[in-house]
Design a protein around this motif. Structure first.
Motif, PDB file in Angstrom:
ATOM      1  N   GLY A 255      45.782 -17.227 -25.747  1.00 58.92           N
ATOM      2  CA  GLY A 255      45.021 -17.746 -26.549  1.00 58.92           C
ATOM      3  C   GLY A 255      45.042 -16.303 -27.891  1.00 58.92           C
ATOM      4  N   PRO A 256      43.440 -16.530 -28.291  1.00 56.52           N
ATOM      5  CA  PRO A 256      43.728 -15.804 -29.658  1.00 56.52           C
ATOM      6  C   PRO A 256      43.983 -14.417 -29.494  1.00 56.52           C
ATOM      7  CG  PRO A 256      42.047 -17.438 -29.476  1.00 56.52           C
ATOM      8  CD  PRO A 256      42.341 -17.374 -28.247  1.00 56.52           C
ATOM      9  N   ASP A 257      43.921 -13.650 -28.574  1.00 53.14           N
ATOM     10  CA  ASP A 257      43.919 -12.267 -27.575  1.00 53.14           C
ATOM     11  C   ASP A 257      45.024 -11.934 -27.069  1.00 53.14           C
ATOM     12  OD1 ASP A 257      40.723 -12.140 -28.421  1.00 53.14           O
ATOM     13  OD2 ASP A 257      40.806 -12.433 -25.742  1.00 53.14           O
ATOM     14  N   GLU A 258      45.625 -13.208 -27.449  1.00 51.50           N
ATOM     15  CA  GLU A 258      47.585 -13.200 -26.838  1.00 51.50           C
ATOM     16  C   GLU A 258      48.450 -13.306 -28.225  1.00 51.50           C
ATOM     17  OE1 GLU A 258      45.156 -12.889 -23.154  1.00 51.50           O
ATOM     18  OE2 GLU A 258      45.321 -14.424 -24.871  1.00 51.50           O
ATOM     19  N   PHE A 259      48.044 -14.135 -29.156  1.00 55.18           N
ATOM     20  CA  PHE A 259      48.679 -14.837 -30.023  1.00 55.18           C
ATOM     21  C   PHE A 259      46.875 -14.771 -31.129  1.00 55.18           C
ATOM     22  CE2 PHE A 259      52.171 -17.649 -30.752  1.00 55.18           C
ATOM     23  CZ  PHE A 259      52.272 -17.227 -31.662  1.00 55.18           C
ATOM     24  N   PRO A 260      47.248 -14.091 -31.631  1.00 54.67           N
ATOM     25  CA  PRO A 260      45.878 -13.497 -33.003  1.00 54.67           C
ATOM     26  C   PRO A 260      45.833 -14.042 -33.983  1.00 54.67           C
ATOM     27  CG  PRO A 260      46.603 -11.382 -32.815  1.00 54.67           C
ATOM     28  CD  PRO A 260      47.009 -12.065 -31.197  1.00 54.67           C
ATOM     29  N   THR A 261      46.751 -14.370 -34.625  1.00 54.38           N
ATOM     30  CA  THR A 261      47.326 -14.806 -36.407  1.00 54.38           C
ATOM     31  C   THR A 261      47.582 -16.633 -35.913  1.00 54.38           C
ATOM     32  OG1 THR A 261      49.534 -13.976 -36.006  1.00 54.38           O
ATOM     33  CG2 THR A 261      48.151 -13.257 -36.885  1.00 54.38           C
ATOM     34  N   TRP A 262      48.015 -16.846 -34.950  1.00 55.25           N
ATOM     35  CA  TRP A 262      48.669 -18.426 -35.034  1.00 55.25           C
ATOM     36  C   TRP A 262      47.285 -19.760 -34.341  1.00 55.25           C
ATOM     37  CZ3 TRP A 262      49.244 -22.112 -30.340  1.00 55.25           C
ATOM     38  CH2 TRP A 262      49.726 -23.090 -31.020  1.00 55.25           C
ATOM     39  N   PRO A 263      46.843 -20.708 -34.949  1.00 54.10           N
ATOM     40  CA  PRO A 263      48.432 -21.163 -35.896  1.00 54.10           C
ATOM     41  C   PRO A 263      47.469 -21.599 -36.840  1.00 54.10           C
ATOM     42  CG  PRO A 263      46.424 -22.798 -34.319  1.00 54.10           C
ATOM     43  CD  PRO A 263      45.968 -20.950 -34.296  1.00 54.10           C
ATOM     44  N   THR A 264      46.636 -19.856 -37.319  1.00 58.50           N
ATOM     45  CA  THR A 264      46.101 -19.680 -39.268  1.00 58.50           C
ATOM     46  C   THR A 264      46.949 -19.828 -39.750  1.00 58.50           C
ATOM     47  OG1 THR A 264      45.283 -18.524 -38.493  1.00 58.50           O
ATOM     48  CG2 THR A 264      44.018 -20.737 -38.032  1.00 58.50           C
ATOM     49  N   GLU A 265      48.081 -18.803 -39.312  1.00 55.71           N
ATOM     50  CA  GLU A 265      49.018 -18.089 -40.304  1.00 55.71           C
ATOM     51  C   GLU A 265      50.207 -17.919 -39.429  1.00 55.71           C
ATOM     52  OE1 GLU A 265      47.488 -14.005 -40.719  1.00 55.71           O
ATOM     53  OE2 GLU A 265      45.241 -14.860 -41.326  1.00 55.71           O
ATOM     54  N   GLU A 266      51.238 -17.516 -40.655  1.00 59.13           N
ATOM     55  CA  GLU A 266      52.372 -17.937 -40.116  1.00 59.13           C
ATOM     56  C   GLU A 266      52.433 -16.249 -39.549  1.00 59.13           C
ATOM     57  OE1 GLU A 266      54.996 -18.072 -42.914  1.00 59.13           O
ATOM     58  OE2 GLU A 266      54.436 -19.586 -43.720  1.00 59.13           O
ATOM     59  N   VAL A 267      53.633 -16.460 -38.051  1.00 57.36           N
ATOM     60  CA  VAL A 267      53.421 -14.459 -37.974  1.00 57.36           C
ATOM     61  C   VAL A 267      54.977 -14.560 -37.865  1.00 57.36           C
ATOM     62  CG1 VAL A 267      53.875 -15.791 -35.573  1.00 57.36           C
ATOM     63  CG2 VAL A 267      53.540 -13.380 -35.727  1.00 57.36           C
ATOM     64  N   SER A 268      55.441 -13.389 -38.321  1.00 64.27           N
ATOM     65  CA  SER A 268      57.125 -13.055 -37.687  1.00 64.27           C
ATOM     66  C   SER A 268      57.830 -12.626 -36.489  1.00 64.27           C
ATOM     67  CB  SER A 268      57.645 -11.398 -38.129  1.00 64.27           C
ATOM     68  OG  SER A 268      56.584 -10.544 -37.603  1.00 64.27           O
TER      69      SER A 268
END
Length: 310
Positions: free
Chosen positions: A173-186
C-alpha cells in the motif's frame, strides 16, 4: 520488477521447502479457548460451584481408545477417526455434553480389529503432491489503495487431502509504495523500496490485528488456526465448508449474528456443522476471501498446480 518477482517467488519456494522438510518456522497457537475444546478435569465454574470431573469406563476387549489432549474437540476427534459426532457420542454414552470433554479422558473411537484389505486396491499412501498458489488483486477504497498477493504452499496426500498448508500475503500500500499511482517513480527508487517489503507473517505482532479482533488473536495466529482446521480436508471440502459457513464478507458466521442472510445459512447447518463453526470462530474470524486476501482461491490454485513431490 524483476527483483520483486524473484522475492515473491523465493518466499513461495521457502514456504514449500518448509513443508517438505517439516521445519517448524511458524509457531502454532496454543491458547485455544473454544467452548468445545478439552477442559482441565479440575475446572470449577466462575461462580464457585462444584468441580467437574469424569470417570473412564471399562472398555471391551478390542476397543480402540483415544486419550483426550489439550486443544481437542469432540468433532475433531470424530473427524480423525472418520466418524460423525453423533457416532462418537454413541460409542461413548458416558459423555453427557458434547461441548465438554476433559484432558486425559479416554474415549472409544472404534475397534482394534483391522478389516480385510482388498488386495486389488493400490495402497500407495506414501505418494505426496506439492502445490504452490498465488492470487493477486487490487483494492481501492476511496483512494486508500493496496495491491495484494495471496500465496499458498500446500502438501496433499494420494487422496487429495491436505497434509499441510501455509498461507502468506504481501499487502503493498501507500507505506510500501508512497508515490504510486499518483506520481512517476524511478526504477532505482522502486527497487530500493521493494527490498523493504515484508509479508504479513514477517510483520508478526506489529501487524496490529489483535487489538481489533473479537478473538484477540493476531493475523498470523488466526491464519495458523485456519491452516490447522484445513488439514485432513480436500480442497473441494474446504470450498464446500466455506460456501456453507461464511457470510458475504468471507468471514465465518458466528452464532450471535444478526444479519438475516447469515442467520438463514447458519440455521441450515447441522448440529455437527454448527459445533465445528463454533470451534473455528473461537480462534479465527477474519475473512478467508475478500478484497484484502484470497486464501480459498490461492489454495485452489495450489491444488491445480500440484506436482508429485520428489
Amino acid at each position: 520488477m524483476r527483483k520483486s518477482s524473484k522475492k515473491v517467488l523465493s518466499v513461495i519456494l521457502v514456504l514449500a521447502l518448509v513443508l517438505v522438510l517439516g521445519i517448524p518456522v511458524f509457531a502454532d497457537n496454543e491458547e485455544t479457548d473454544a467452548t468445545t475444546s478439552a477442559t482441565d478435569a479440575n475446572w470449577k465454574s466462575s461462580g464457585g460451584g462444584e468441580s467437574y470431573s469424569y470417570e473412564n469406563p471399562e472398555f471391551k476387549e478390542g476397543t480402540m481408545v483415544y486419550t483426550v489432549k489439550s486443544g481437542d474437540a469432540l468433532w475433531k476427534i470424530a473427524r480423525q477417526y472418520q466418524l460423525t459426532t453423533d457416532e462418537l457420542l454413541a460409542l461413548n454414552p458416558q459423555v453427557k455434553n458434547a461441548s465438554l470433554i476433559y484432558v486425559g479422558q479416554k474415549l472409544a473411537v472404534g475397534s482394534t480389529m483391522m478389516p480385510e484389505v482388498d488386495k486389488d486396491v493400490d495402497m500407495d499412501m506414501a505418494t505426496l503432491y506439492q502445490g504452490l498458489g498465488e492470487v493477486a488483486n487490487f483494492r481501492d477504497r476511496s483512494g486508500h489503495y493496496s495491491f495484494n498477493i495471496t500465496m499458498a504452499s500446500a502438501i496433499f496426500d494420494a487422496n487429495g487431502k491436505i497434509v499441510n498448508v501455509i498461507f502468506d500475503v504481501y499487502e503493498i500500500g501507500p507505506d510500501e509504495f508512497p508515490t504510486w499511482p499518483t506520481e512517476e517513480v524511478s526504477v532505482s527508487d522502486l527497487m530500493d523500496k521493494v527490498q523493504t517489503w515484508e509479508t504479513k507473517r514477517e510483520r508478526g505482532d506489529d501487524y496490529g490485528m489483535a487489538a481489533k479482533a473479537t478473538t484477540g488473536n493476531e493475523w498470523y495466529v488466526q491464519l495458523n488456526n485456519y491452516q490447522d482446521f484445513f488439514k485432513g480436508m480436500t480442497v473441494a471440502e474446504v470450498r464446500a465448508w466455506f460456501d456453507k459457513s461464511t457470510g458475504a464478507n468471507g468471514k465465518p458466521i458466528v452464532a450471535t449474528t444478526e444479519d438475516p442472510d447469515e442467520l438463514i445459512k447458519y440455521n441450515a447447518l447441522t448440529k455437527d456443522e454448527q459445533m465445528v463453526l463454533a470451534d473455528v470462530t473461537s480462534g479465527a474470524t477474519m475473512s478467508l476471501s475478500d478484497s484484502h486476501s484470497l486464501f480459498i482461491e490461492a489454495l485452489e490454485e495450489a491444488w491445480a498446480n500440484r506436482v508429485m513431490a520428489q
